[in-house]
Design an enzyme around this catalytic site. Sequence first.
Site, PDB file in Angstrom:
ATOM      1  N   ASP A 118       0.847  -1.197   0.000  1.00 37.89           N
ATOM      2  CA  ASP A 118       0.000   0.000   0.000  1.00 37.89           C
ATOM      3  C   ASP A 118       0.885   1.250   0.000  1.00 37.89           C
ATOM      4  OD1 ASP A 118      -2.073  -1.767   0.140  1.00 37.89           O
ATOM      5  OD2 ASP A 118      -2.492  -1.464   2.270  1.00 37.89           O
ATOM      6  N   LYS A 122      -0.087  10.055   1.557  1.00 41.85           N
ATOM      7  CA  LYS A 122      -0.007  11.279   2.386  1.00 41.85           C
ATOM      8  C   LYS A 122       1.208  11.219   3.312  1.00 41.85           C
ATOM      9  CE  LYS A 122      -4.845  12.388   2.346  1.00 41.85           C
ATOM     10  NZ  LYS A 122      -6.031  11.585   2.611  1.00 41.85           N
ATOM     11  N   THR A 191       2.721 -11.013  -9.610  1.00 42.46           N
ATOM     12  CA  THR A 191       1.664 -11.002  -8.594  1.00 42.46           C
ATOM     13  C   THR A 191       0.354 -10.587  -9.297  1.00 42.46           C
ATOM     14  OG1 THR A 191       1.734  -8.666  -7.971  1.00 42.46           O
ATOM     15  CG2 THR A 191       3.419 -10.098  -7.001  1.00 42.46           C
ATOM     16  N   GLU A 192      -0.747 -10.674  -8.579  1.00 39.30           N
ATOM     17  CA  GLU A 192      -2.025 -10.250  -9.160  1.00 39.30           C
ATOM     18  C   GLU A 192      -1.982  -8.762  -9.545  1.00 39.30           C
ATOM     19  OE1 GLU A 192      -2.180 -12.218  -6.297  1.00 39.30           O
ATOM     20  OE2 GLU A 192      -3.519 -13.886  -6.807  1.00 39.30           O
TER      21      GLU A 192
HETATM   22  N1  SAH Z   1       1.052  -8.618  -2.995  1.00 40.68           N
HETATM   23  C1  SAH Z   1      -0.240  -8.661  -3.664  1.00 40.68           C
HETATM   24  C2  SAH Z   1      -1.233  -7.674  -3.037  1.00 40.68           C
HETATM   25  C3  SAH Z   1      -0.811  -6.234  -3.069  1.00 40.68           C
HETATM   26  S1  SAH Z   1      -1.998  -5.144  -2.281  1.00 40.68           S
HETATM   27  C4  SAH Z   1      -0.057  -8.380  -5.143  1.00 40.68           C
HETATM   28  O1  SAH Z   1       0.994  -7.840  -5.525  1.00 40.68           O
HETATM   29  O2  SAH Z   1      -0.954  -8.693  -5.925  1.00 40.68           O
HETATM   30  C5  SAH Z   1      -1.255  -4.950  -0.697  1.00 40.68           C
HETATM   31  C6  SAH Z   1      -1.664  -6.059   0.250  1.00 40.68           C
HETATM   32  O3  SAH Z   1      -0.953  -5.890   1.460  1.00 40.68           O
HETATM   33  C7  SAH Z   1      -3.157  -6.035   0.627  1.00 40.68           C
HETATM   34  O4  SAH Z   1      -3.697  -7.332   0.502  1.00 40.68           O
HETATM   35  C8  SAH Z   1      -3.144  -5.556   2.069  1.00 40.68           C
HETATM   36  O5  SAH Z   1      -4.234  -6.067   2.823  1.00 40.68           O
HETATM   37  C9  SAH Z   1      -1.821  -6.073   2.557  1.00 40.68           C
HETATM   38  N2  SAH Z   1      -1.265  -5.283   3.652  1.00 40.68           N
HETATM   39  C10 SAH Z   1      -1.158  -3.946   3.698  1.00 40.68           C
HETATM   40  N3  SAH Z   1      -0.596  -3.549   4.854  1.00 40.68           N
HETATM   41  C11 SAH Z   1      -0.329  -4.682   5.544  1.00 40.68           C
HETATM   42  C12 SAH Z   1       0.234  -4.925   6.816  1.00 40.68           C
HETATM   43  N4  SAH Z   1       0.614  -3.904   7.608  1.00 40.68           N
HETATM   44  N5  SAH Z   1       0.363  -6.190   7.237  1.00 40.68           N
HETATM   45  C13 SAH Z   1      -0.043  -7.224   6.448  1.00 40.68           C
HETATM   46  N6  SAH Z   1      -0.605  -7.058   5.237  1.00 40.68           N
HETATM   47  C14 SAH Z   1      -0.742  -5.796   4.784  1.00 40.68           C
END
Ligand code: SAH
Length: 217
Positions: A118, A122, A191-192
């Site tokens: 993520d 900000k 990845t997806e």
């Molecule tokens: N790695 C996957 C998903 C990316 S989206 C891909 O590349 O397709 C980011 C993912 O990280 C989301 O599923 C979110 O729920 C997870 N995520 C975000 N912050 C996190 C945290 N602090 N601990 C564990 N998972 C987290």
Amino acid sequence: MRLRYVKNARELIEGNPRLIFDNKLNEKIDIDNIFSIKQPIHVEIGIGKGKFIYTLAKQNPKINFIGIEKFDSAIVKALQKVIEEPLENLFLLRADAMDLSKLFCSNSFDRVYLNFSDPWPKDRHAKRRLTHYKFLKMYQELLRINGEIHFKTDNISLFKYSVESIIDYPMEIISINYDLHSSDNNYNIMTEFEEKFSKQGFKINQLIAKFKEEQNG
Ligand code: SAH
């Protein structure tokens, strides 16, 4: 991440204690107890639906993998794959990255994957980025000597921030690529998010780094 609501997510999770360790007590996880063979451990934080870690685990039986995800709605999709075809060397953990130092002993892992984390654009949310100093410090504690961080993202702002954060830490950059798909990388597992964003024309950035030797445990 937007996911269809999985009706029986809780039941699926709670019915699979070997695969999902929903550690409410924050007790340390005994890694030797969850894997039948002792071998290097690679973890992915934020696995989403889990295609990357599942494929990687299937291709690399001599490595143990732990897939970590904080949302039931996402991890349950990964769990469905595991239920269809279980893998001895893959364990899924529903947990927030923030709690990993409470859940694992120091020097537990050999590699941390961060894929399409993520971005938290900000400034006031910078501390939540998984490449913030605070998280790097935690990875350093959890990784063994020469342990690596492998990071991929389409988000150039997050990537630039992460490169700076990693250099400032200071960590050693092993490789950096601003257009992963244009280079020769047959080994890359998409990845997806990677599939989705690269189809939309976004370049995929990748960074591999390690902690300097004198810094480890
Ligand atoms: N790695 C996957 C998903 C990316 S989206 C891909 O590349 O397709 C980011 C993912 O990280 C989301 O599923 C979110 O729920 C997870 N995520 C975000 N912050 C996190 C945290 N602090 N601990 C564990 N998972 C987290």
